[in-house]
Design a protein around this motif. Structure first.
Motif, mmCIF file in Angstrom:
data_model
loop_
_atom_site.group_PDB
_atom_site.id
_atom_site.type_symbol
_atom_site.label_atom_id
_atom_site.label_comp_id
_atom_site.label_asym_id
_atom_site.label_seq_id
_atom_site.Cartn_x
_atom_site.Cartn_y
_atom_site.Cartn_z
ATOM 1 N N GLY A 41 14.111 -20.095 -2.446
ATOM 2 C CA GLY A 41 13.564 -20.207 -1.098
ATOM 3 C C GLY A 41 13.223 -21.613 -0.663
ATOM 4 O O GLY A 41 12.590 -21.808 0.379
ATOM 5 N N PHE A 42 13.636 -22.624 -1.435
ATOM 6 C CA PHE A 42 13.328 -24.005 -1.054
ATOM 7 C C PHE A 42 14.433 -24.937 -1.545
ATOM 8 O O PHE A 42 15.226 -24.599 -2.432
ATOM 9 C CB PHE A 42 11.984 -24.451 -1.635
ATOM 10 N N GLY A 89 13.818 -15.817 11.808
ATOM 11 C CA GLY A 89 13.472 -17.226 11.734
ATOM 12 C C GLY A 89 14.685 -18.131 11.879
ATOM 13 O O GLY A 89 15.838 -17.696 11.899
ATOM 14 N N GLU A 90 14.389 -19.425 11.961
ATOM 15 C CA GLU A 90 15.432 -20.430 12.182
ATOM 16 C C GLU A 90 15.586 -21.393 11.016
ATOM 17 O O GLU A 90 16.547 -22.160 10.976
ATOM 18 C CB GLU A 90 15.091 -21.247 13.448
ATOM 19 N N ALA A 91 14.662 -21.391 10.063
ATOM 20 C CA ALA A 91 14.660 -22.421 9.018
ATOM 21 C C ALA A 91 15.950 -22.431 8.213
ATOM 22 O O ALA A 91 16.432 -23.497 7.804
ATOM 23 C CB ALA A 91 13.450 -22.231 8.099
ATOM 24 N N HIS A 92 16.533 -21.246 7.963
ATOM 25 C CA HIS A 92 17.748 -21.190 7.143
ATOM 26 C C HIS A 92 18.977 -21.719 7.881
ATOM 27 O O HIS A 92 20.037 -21.882 7.274
ATOM 28 C CB HIS A 92 18.013 -19.760 6.663
ATOM 29 N N LYS A 93 18.840 -22.014 9.155
ATOM 30 C CA LYS A 93 19.945 -22.579 9.934
ATOM 31 C C LYS A 93 19.978 -24.109 9.861
ATOM 32 O O LYS A 93 20.790 -24.749 10.535
ATOM 33 C CB LYS A 93 19.841 -22.132 11.394
ATOM 34 N N GLU A 96 11.306 -25.619 2.906
ATOM 35 C CA GLU A 96 11.273 -24.178 2.708
ATOM 36 C C GLU A 96 12.022 -23.485 3.842
ATOM 37 O O GLU A 96 11.874 -23.844 5.003
ATOM 38 C CB GLU A 96 9.838 -23.650 2.674
ATOM 39 N N PHE A 97 12.832 -22.463 3.485
ATOM 40 C CA PHE A 97 13.550 -21.726 4.526
ATOM 41 C C PHE A 97 13.353 -20.229 4.380
ATOM 42 O O PHE A 97 13.937 -19.450 5.140
ATOM 43 C CB PHE A 97 15.046 -22.064 4.497
ATOM 44 N N MET A 98 12.544 -19.796 3.420
ATOM 45 C CA MET A 98 12.275 -18.368 3.245
ATOM 46 C C MET A 98 10.805 -18.187 2.858
ATOM 47 O O MET A 98 10.217 -19.045 2.238
ATOM 48 C CB MET A 98 13.187 -17.761 2.172
#
Length: 410
Positions: free
Chosen positions: A140-141, A230-234, A408-410
């Motif tokens: 997740g990071f 969410g948008e972090a994983h993009k 972090e994306f998750m």
């Protein structure tokens, strides 16, 4: 056109950053890793090597899950903190040679990578992409930024100067004698300026981190397909520096045998391709493009590419790593796949032919070749033409330390 955004980094407290920051795991020898793990409970190596506390080698999903567990423990113990507001990070490194590298850590868009606004110049290996994607998905990071570059831009330099007038949040020196500085940038006026500067650039170029960026794109596809909110994983973490701050070194090539030829026969074969001069014991590192050094049976040689071989049809054909492969490694030494052939190995660094010489003298390899480093313009030209370099064409500095800023994306 590239979209670069601020993010809320997870990062060490000021008092522990020098203890946490580490090089990439595989750059340490086994003895060096053991010394750091035994004597520094805060090293980021404890996170990426979670089996050490159990005296056990771990791999696959079991290891990935324990990496996440160790990471969460560091957060729970207050070793890591999370930025209160989305931030860019001005990051400066001054190395032992007094060279200075200054750039901005931010998050780059996966969509821009896919649409070639973030351009690549190296092929990636699918198996490595998939493994790192699974690692990211479980942990997740990401703690290692992709290095991007662009032409020098005066307004960005003005921002660096303004931000660096204040005391750095981090200032620490490594055992490599490199000093690292970091300034979080949260002021809205400066954040918007930085975003606008990158948005006005036609493209950015990957200098280092092709597998990290490719794995981030694969992960984004997986999480989009799973309708992950969410948008972090993009996005993926990047360190963006001006071209003038890049330092590009070469990797030497070392080959175990001469494919059945003796020294004299091999030199005769090379003579039709290069002007050759035997320099004896004089250490030779190439001083200009299309000139190579070679170490063979106790002697250094200079190899200058003959003019009839300089009619290049594209940017890749003019790259010295490609020239050596096309004219020597493949036809003469029968190296068909430079990514997988066990007869071929690589050194790196400013004076890497010294290390190559020692290995040839020990009999580990029969011959070694030194190359003049690729230029930034060559990298850009190859990227612009949609071509990719052979493996180990460039060794690029600066190198950030792991664990200083975490995305972090998750």
């Amino acid at each position: 056109m590239p979209k670069i955004i601020p993010f809320r980094a997870v990062r060490p407290t000021r008092d522990k950053v020098s203890l946490i920051a580490s090089r990439s795991y595989d750059t340490y020898t086994k003895a060096e890793r053991k010394a750091r793990l035994d004597n520094n409970p805060y090293s980021f190596l404890h996170i990426v090597n979670p089996g050490y506390k159990y005296h056990k080698e771990l791999s696959g999903q079991e290891r990935f899950q324990l990496v996440r567990n160790r990471y969460l423990e560091f957060k729970e113990e207050g070793v890591f903190i999370e930025e209160a507001l989305p931030a860019f990070y001005v990051y400066k490194i001054v190395n032992r040679d007094n060279e200075t590298f200054t750039g901005i850590i931010g998050a780059a868009s996966v969509a821009d990578y896919k649409n070639n606004y973030i351009k690549r110049h190296e092929n990636t290996i699918q198996a490595r992409e998939e493994v790192f994607k699974d690692y990211l998905k479980t942990t997740g990071f990401n703690a290692e930024a992709v290095l991007l570059t662009h032409p020098d831009f005066v307004p960005l330099n003005a921002i660096f100067e303004e931000v660096m007038r204040a005391r750095a949040e981090y200032e620490f020196t490594t055992t490599y004698r490199d000093t690292h500085y970091l300034w979080p940038v949260t002021e809205e006026r400066l954040v918007e300026k930085i975003k606008a500067i990158y948005a006005d650039m036609p493209e950015l170029y990957i200098a280092d981190g092709h597998h990290r960026s490719s794995s981030s794109a694969l992960l984004s596809d997986d999480l989009d397909a799973a309708e992950t909110p969410g948008e972090a994983h993009k996005y993926f973490m990047t360190y963006i520096i001006p071209e003038s701050h890049l330092r590009i070194h070469s990797f030497s090539r070392m080959i175990t045998d001469l494919c059945g030829m003796d020294k004299d026969r091999f030199l005769i074969k090379l003579d039709s391709i290069f002007k050759i001069e035997n320099r004896g014991e004089e250490y030779i590192q190439p001083s200009k493009v299309h000139h190579f050094s070679m170490y063979l049976e106790g002697d250094f040689y200079t190899l200058e590419l003959r003019k009839q071989y300089r009619n290049f049809k594209n940017a890749l054909e003019g790259l010295d790593a490609q020239i050596l492969y096309d004219l020597v490694l493949k036809p003469l030494l029968k190296i068909q796949n430079p990514r997988q052939d066990a007869r071929l190995a690589y050194g790196k660094g400013k004076n890497d032919m010294l290390g190559a010489k020692e290995k040839v003298d020990r009999g580990t390899y029969a011959v070694a070749f030194g190359l003049f480093p690729a230029t930034v313009q060559q990298i850009k030209d190859i990227s612009d033409e949609g071509l990719t370099m052979p493996p180990k064409s460039t060794f690029i500095q600066p190198k950030l330390r792991s664990g200083v800023t975490i995305y972090e994306f998750m």
